[in-house]
Enzyme design. Sequence first.
Site, PDB file in Angstrom:
ATOM      1  N   GLU A   1       0.847  -1.183   0.000  1.00 27.51           N
ATOM      2  CA  GLU A   1       0.000   0.000   0.000  1.00 27.51           C
ATOM      3  C   GLU A   1       0.887   1.239   0.000  1.00 27.51           C
ATOM      4  O   GLU A   1       1.973   1.244   0.588  1.00 27.51           O
ATOM      5  CB  GLU A   1      -0.887  -0.010   1.242  1.00 27.51           C
ATOM      6  CG  GLU A   1      -1.891   1.126   1.321  1.00 27.51           C
ATOM      7  CD  GLU A   1      -2.767   1.042   2.564  1.00 27.51           C
ATOM      8  OE1 GLU A   1      -3.879   1.569   2.535  1.00 27.51           O
ATOM      9  OE2 GLU A   1      -2.321   0.444   3.569  1.00 27.51           O
TER      10      GLU A   1
ATOM     11  N   LYS B   1     -10.148   1.109  -2.534  1.00 24.94           N
ATOM     12  CA  LYS B   1     -10.237   0.553  -1.183  1.00 24.94           C
ATOM     13  C   LYS B   1     -11.621   0.774  -0.592  1.00 24.94           C
ATOM     14  O   LYS B   1     -12.139   1.891  -0.564  1.00 24.94           O
ATOM     15  CB  LYS B   1      -9.166   1.210  -0.303  1.00 24.94           C
ATOM     16  CG  LYS B   1      -9.023   0.626   1.075  1.00 24.94           C
ATOM     17  CD  LYS B   1      -7.850   1.290   1.797  1.00 24.94           C
ATOM     18  CE  LYS B   1      -7.615   0.699   3.167  1.00 24.94           C
ATOM     19  NZ  LYS B   1      -6.453   1.345   3.839  1.00 24.94           N
TER      20      LYS B   1
ATOM     21  N   CYS C   1      -5.146  -3.492   2.707  1.00 19.28           N
ATOM     22  CA  CYS C   1      -4.863  -3.238   4.121  1.00 19.28           C
ATOM     23  C   CYS C   1      -6.051  -3.452   5.065  1.00 19.28           C
ATOM     24  O   CYS C   1      -6.382  -4.579   5.389  1.00 19.28           O
ATOM     25  CB  CYS C   1      -4.274  -1.844   4.271  1.00 19.28           C
ATOM     26  SG  CYS C   1      -3.342  -1.623   5.820  1.00 19.28           S
TER      27      CYS C   1
END
Length: 272
Positions: free
Chosen positions: A41, A112, A154
């Site tokens: 990331e 995301k 993440c």
Amino acid sequence: MTKFGVVQMNSGMNPDDNLEMLEGQLKHLREQGARLVLTPENSLVFGSKEDYEKHAEVMGHGSLQKKLSQLAFELGIWLVVGSFPIRNNDGTLSTACLVYDAAGNLRSSYEKLHMFDVDIADNHRSYRESDTFRAGDNLVLVDTPFGTLGLSICYDIRFPQLYAALRQRGADIIVIPAAFTKVTGVAHWEILLRARAIETQCWVLAAAQCGIHQGGRETYGHSMIVDPWGQISGELADEIGSVCVDVDLASNKAIRSKMPVLQHARLQCAMK
């Protein structure tokens, strides 16, 4: 067997420095025979809201994305860039995973879904990702010559329903690029990665940031590749580097045949 690799970085706010670091690791992995590589990331920009605003690009356009495309093409690898700041038409920013094929074409992208808006007992203390980025809305899977990739980033790792949905839609390999804090990494990183692999019976590629970054943020590292039985096939500690392993997707089929959890599931995920 196909070789997959993950890169571990200590990225900062300067994209040129980060690109130089990344290029060296990618070349090293290609020399080892890697065909698909995942980066962490915030690979090219890891800083403040102002840094992301400064370096964000429109999807598919811009000098930084062009360099990523060139790297994939020159090395002949599928390159999955953990996240990159994208400027949307409405002026907002997204943090998106970018997938380039071995010809340098941008095959797909994933915004995301879950924003990291939490308080952590470290030097940074308060994390409010939604102050910088808008959350995505969609699941994304990508067909590759090696199998179907399920994309995530993440903090997504804490939401198992996302991974159940990716598996239901055909994922063979799940990517989890991250910049896990050291505090949460010590407590949860390995456990969550192995759990996601076991639940989905997928290979999991996890590329992480490591060390102390500009501004004092500290990330955990410990990038790893986990097989569908939950065993760690390759792992780094807390230093910049990379790891490459042989991946046999036949192991997915064998495990799924002997333990058909998808067919046994009584509750089905309703995500888009």
